[in-house]
Write a protein that holds these residues in place. Structure first.
Motif, PDB file in Angstrom:
ATOM      1  N   MET A  51       0.919  -1.459  -0.294  1.00 32.14           N
ATOM      2  CA  MET A  51       0.370  -0.132  -0.244  1.00 32.14           C
ATOM      3  C   MET A  51       0.802   1.217  -0.173  1.00 32.14           C
ATOM      4  SD  MET A  51      -3.690  -0.874  -0.428  1.00 32.14           S
ATOM      5  CE  MET A  51      -2.593  -2.167  -1.550  1.00 32.14           C
ATOM      6  N   ASN A  52       2.148   1.464   0.511  1.00 37.63           N
ATOM      7  CA  ASN A  52       2.680   2.508   0.740  1.00 37.63           C
ATOM      8  C   ASN A  52       3.323   2.814  -0.302  1.00 37.63           C
ATOM      9  OD1 ASN A  52       5.946   3.878   1.347  1.00 37.63           O
ATOM     10  ND2 ASN A  52       4.220   4.691   3.183  1.00 37.63           N
ATOM     11  N   THR A  53       3.929   2.275  -1.308  1.00 30.76           N
ATOM     12  CA  THR A  53       4.666   1.768  -2.789  1.00 30.76           C
ATOM     13  C   THR A  53       3.458   2.619  -3.661  1.00 30.76           C
ATOM     14  OG1 THR A  53       5.756  -0.283  -2.478  1.00 30.76           O
ATOM     15  CG2 THR A  53       4.985   0.448  -5.041  1.00 30.76           C
ATOM     16  N   LEU A  54       2.325   1.691  -3.778  1.00 32.75           N
ATOM     17  CA  LEU A  54       0.934   2.584  -4.506  1.00 32.75           C
ATOM     18  C   LEU A  54       1.190   4.138  -4.158  1.00 32.75           C
ATOM     19  CD1 LEU A  54      -0.981   1.777  -6.479  1.00 32.75           C
ATOM     20  CD2 LEU A  54      -2.579   1.193  -4.308  1.00 32.75           C
ATOM     21  N   GLU A  55       1.022   3.914  -2.647  1.00 31.21           N
ATOM     22  CA  GLU A  55       0.865   5.598  -2.126  1.00 31.21           C
ATOM     23  C   GLU A  55       1.609   6.390  -2.476  1.00 31.21           C
ATOM     24  OE1 GLU A  55       0.465   4.941   1.629  1.00 31.21           O
ATOM     25  OE2 GLU A  55      -1.217   4.264   2.038  1.00 31.21           O
ATOM     26  N   TRP A  56       2.745   5.881  -3.234  1.00 30.42           N
ATOM     27  CA  TRP A  56       3.756   7.315  -3.221  1.00 30.42           C
ATOM     28  C   TRP A  56       4.235   7.184  -5.434  1.00 30.42           C
ATOM     29  CZ3 TRP A  56       7.487  10.288  -1.280  1.00 30.42           C
ATOM     30  CH2 TRP A  56       6.994  10.554  -0.081  1.00 30.42           C
ATOM     31  N   MET A  57       2.905   5.859  -5.894  1.00 28.21           N
ATOM     32  CA  MET A  57       3.217   6.429  -7.573  1.00 28.21           C
ATOM     33  C   MET A  57       2.428   7.113  -7.944  1.00 28.21           C
ATOM     34  SD  MET A  57       3.190   1.666  -7.520  1.00 28.21           S
ATOM     35  CE  MET A  57       3.846   2.222  -9.354  1.00 28.21           C
ATOM     36  N   PRO A  58       1.762   7.476  -7.086  1.00 24.34           N
ATOM     37  CA  PRO A  58       1.036   8.853  -8.091  1.00 24.34           C
ATOM     38  C   PRO A  58       1.771  10.522  -7.495  1.00 24.34           C
ATOM     39  CG  PRO A  58      -0.775   7.596  -6.828  1.00 24.34           C
ATOM     40  CD  PRO A  58       0.621   7.087  -6.915  1.00 24.34           C
ATOM     41  N   ILE A  59       2.817   9.930  -6.782  1.00 27.10           N
ATOM     42  CA  ILE A  59       3.715  11.671  -6.532  1.00 27.10           C
ATOM     43  C   ILE A  59       4.953  11.449  -7.672  1.00 27.10           C
ATOM     44  CG2 ILE A  59       5.020  12.090  -5.134  1.00 27.10           C
ATOM     45  CD1 ILE A  59       3.132  11.502  -2.788  1.00 27.10           C
ATOM     46  N   VAL A  60       5.182  10.190  -7.541  1.00 26.67           N
ATOM     47  CA  VAL A  60       6.767   9.852  -8.508  1.00 26.67           C
ATOM     48  C   VAL A  60       6.538   9.376  -9.525  1.00 26.67           C
ATOM     49  CG1 VAL A  60       8.015   8.011  -8.370  1.00 26.67           C
ATOM     50  CG2 VAL A  60       7.442   8.670  -7.166  1.00 26.67           C
ATOM     51  N   LEU A  61       5.330   8.877 -10.383  1.00 30.86           N
ATOM     52  CA  LEU A  61       5.061   8.498 -12.180  1.00 30.86           C
ATOM     53  C   LEU A  61       4.849  10.119 -12.667  1.00 30.86           C
ATOM     54  CD1 LEU A  61       4.352   5.181 -11.899  1.00 30.86           C
ATOM     55  CD2 LEU A  61       6.620   5.584 -12.060  1.00 30.86           C
ATOM     56  N   PRO A  62       3.870  10.475 -12.230  1.00 31.38           N
ATOM     57  CA  PRO A  62       3.688  12.287 -13.218  1.00 31.38           C
ATOM     58  C   PRO A  62       5.084  12.997 -12.914  1.00 31.38           C
ATOM     59  CG  PRO A  62       2.014  11.479 -11.643  1.00 31.38           C
ATOM     60  CD  PRO A  62       3.056  10.585 -11.371  1.00 31.38           C
ATOM     61  N   SER A  63       5.967  12.937 -11.622  1.00 29.10           N
ATOM     62  CA  SER A  63       6.904  13.725 -11.359  1.00 29.10           C
ATOM     63  C   SER A  63       8.371  13.052 -11.533  1.00 29.10           C
ATOM     64  CB  SER A  63       7.174  13.808 -10.283  1.00 29.10           C
ATOM     65  OG  SER A  63       6.109  14.292  -9.591  1.00 29.10           O
ATOM     66  N   LEU A  64       8.430  12.099 -12.472  1.00 27.19           N
ATOM     67  CA  LEU A  64       9.245  10.870 -13.598  1.00 27.19           C
ATOM     68  C   LEU A  64       9.132  11.564 -15.102  1.00 27.19           C
ATOM     69  CD1 LEU A  64      11.030   9.235 -13.512  1.00 27.19           C
ATOM     70  CD2 LEU A  64       9.666   7.437 -13.930  1.00 27.19           C
ATOM     71  N   TRP A  65       8.283  11.903 -15.415  1.00 24.25           N
ATOM     72  CA  TRP A  65       7.630  11.906 -16.869  1.00 24.25           C
ATOM     73  C   TRP A  65       7.737  13.742 -17.332  1.00 24.25           C
ATOM     74  CZ3 TRP A  65       7.991   9.179 -20.902  1.00 24.25           C
ATOM     75  CH2 TRP A  65       7.751   7.588 -20.122  1.00 24.25           C
ATOM     76  N   LEU A  66       7.626  14.529 -15.913  1.00 26.46           N
ATOM     77  CA  LEU A  66       7.998  16.023 -15.890  1.00 26.46           C
ATOM     78  C   LEU A  66       9.032  15.853 -15.712  1.00 26.46           C
ATOM     79  CD1 LEU A  66       4.511  16.697 -14.255  1.00 26.46           C
ATOM     80  CD2 LEU A  66       4.387  17.568 -17.042  1.00 26.46           C
ATOM     81  N   PHE A  67       9.724  15.604 -15.158  1.00 31.71           N
ATOM     82  CA  PHE A  67      10.912  16.251 -15.044  1.00 31.71           C
ATOM     83  C   PHE A  67      11.733  15.655 -16.175  1.00 31.71           C
ATOM     84  CE2 PHE A  67      14.418  16.611 -12.020  1.00 31.71           C
ATOM     85  CZ  PHE A  67      15.610  16.321 -12.388  1.00 31.71           C
ATOM     86  N   ALA A  68      11.122  14.440 -17.183  1.00 33.92           N
ATOM     87  CA  ALA A  68      12.662  13.681 -17.997  1.00 33.92           C
ATOM     88  C   ALA A  68      11.373  14.732 -18.989  1.00 33.92           C
ATOM     89  CB  ALA A  68      11.729  12.384 -18.214  1.00 33.92           C
ATOM     90  N   ILE A  69      10.448  14.987 -19.557  1.00 31.91           N
ATOM     91  CA  ILE A  69      10.063  16.038 -20.462  1.00 31.91           C
ATOM     92  C   ILE A  69      11.108  17.516 -20.846  1.00 31.91           C
ATOM     93  CG2 ILE A  69       8.073  16.894 -21.695  1.00 31.91           C
ATOM     94  CD1 ILE A  69       6.503  14.429 -20.526  1.00 31.91           C
ATOM     95  N   TYR A  70      10.754  17.759 -18.886  1.00 33.21           N
ATOM     96  CA  TYR A  70      11.127  19.348 -19.328  1.00 33.21           C
ATOM     97  C   TYR A  70      12.305  19.464 -18.810  1.00 33.21           C
ATOM     98  CZ  TYR A  70       6.816  21.041 -19.049  1.00 33.21           C
ATOM     99  OH  TYR A  70       5.631  21.416 -19.717  1.00 33.21           O
ATOM    100  N   ILE A  71      13.182  18.235 -18.363  1.00 33.30           N
ATOM    101  CA  ILE A  71      14.913  18.753 -17.866  1.00 33.30           C
ATOM    102  C   ILE A  71      15.913  17.677 -18.944  1.00 33.30           C
ATOM    103  CG2 ILE A  71      16.849  18.517 -15.738  1.00 33.30           C
ATOM    104  CD1 ILE A  71      14.372  19.577 -14.004  1.00 33.30           C
TER     105      ILE A  71
END
Length: 128
Positions: A51-71
């Motif tokens: 559950m903790n892994t699942l709770e963090w995924m909506p924070i990490v995955l969009p941030s990961l992709w936006l970081f990749a796209i913009y940086i």
């Protein structure tokens, strides 16, 4: 192209699937029947890891992709890989005892915050 970020995304999903399988195995091993969510400390720790892994995924995955796209794809993938490593350390520690989850939580938390701060900073700089 964002091949490295895609690979890290797939690895993050694979790790989450592993935690799901671990919960199922823990149910069998400890005798905790569906739909119960408690009853044996080993099961409860396995379930909280998932559950903790699942709770963090909506924070990490969009941030990961936006970081990749913009940086940077490579930097995003590196930080994303660090997040996965932190989740693995968290899994190993928490599986032994709840008090041992701290180091993994710290590693993954720092990685997640770095991705989010980098992404929001890069987006804001382009908007202003």
């Amino acid at each position: 192209m964002y091949h490295l970020t895609a690979l890290v995304t797939l690895l993050a999903i694979a790790f989450y699937l592993f935690t799901c399988i671990n919960v199922s195995r823990s149910r069998t091993k400890t005798g905790v029947k569906v739909p119960a969510m408690s009853g044996h400390p080993d099961f409860e720790r396995a379930f909280r890891i998932q559950m903790n892994t699942l709770e963090w995924m909506p924070i990490v995955l969009p941030s990961l992709w936006l970081f990749a796209i913009y940086i940077s794809d490579a930097v995003a993938a590196g930080i994303g890989a660090l997040w996965i490593a932190g989740r693995i350390v968290y899994f190993i520690g928490y599986s032994k005892a709840a008090a041992k989850r701290g180091p993994g939580f710290l590693i993954q938390g720092i990685a997640a915050i770095a991705l989010w701060v980098g992404a929001i900073g890069a987006v804001v700089l382009r908007v202003v």
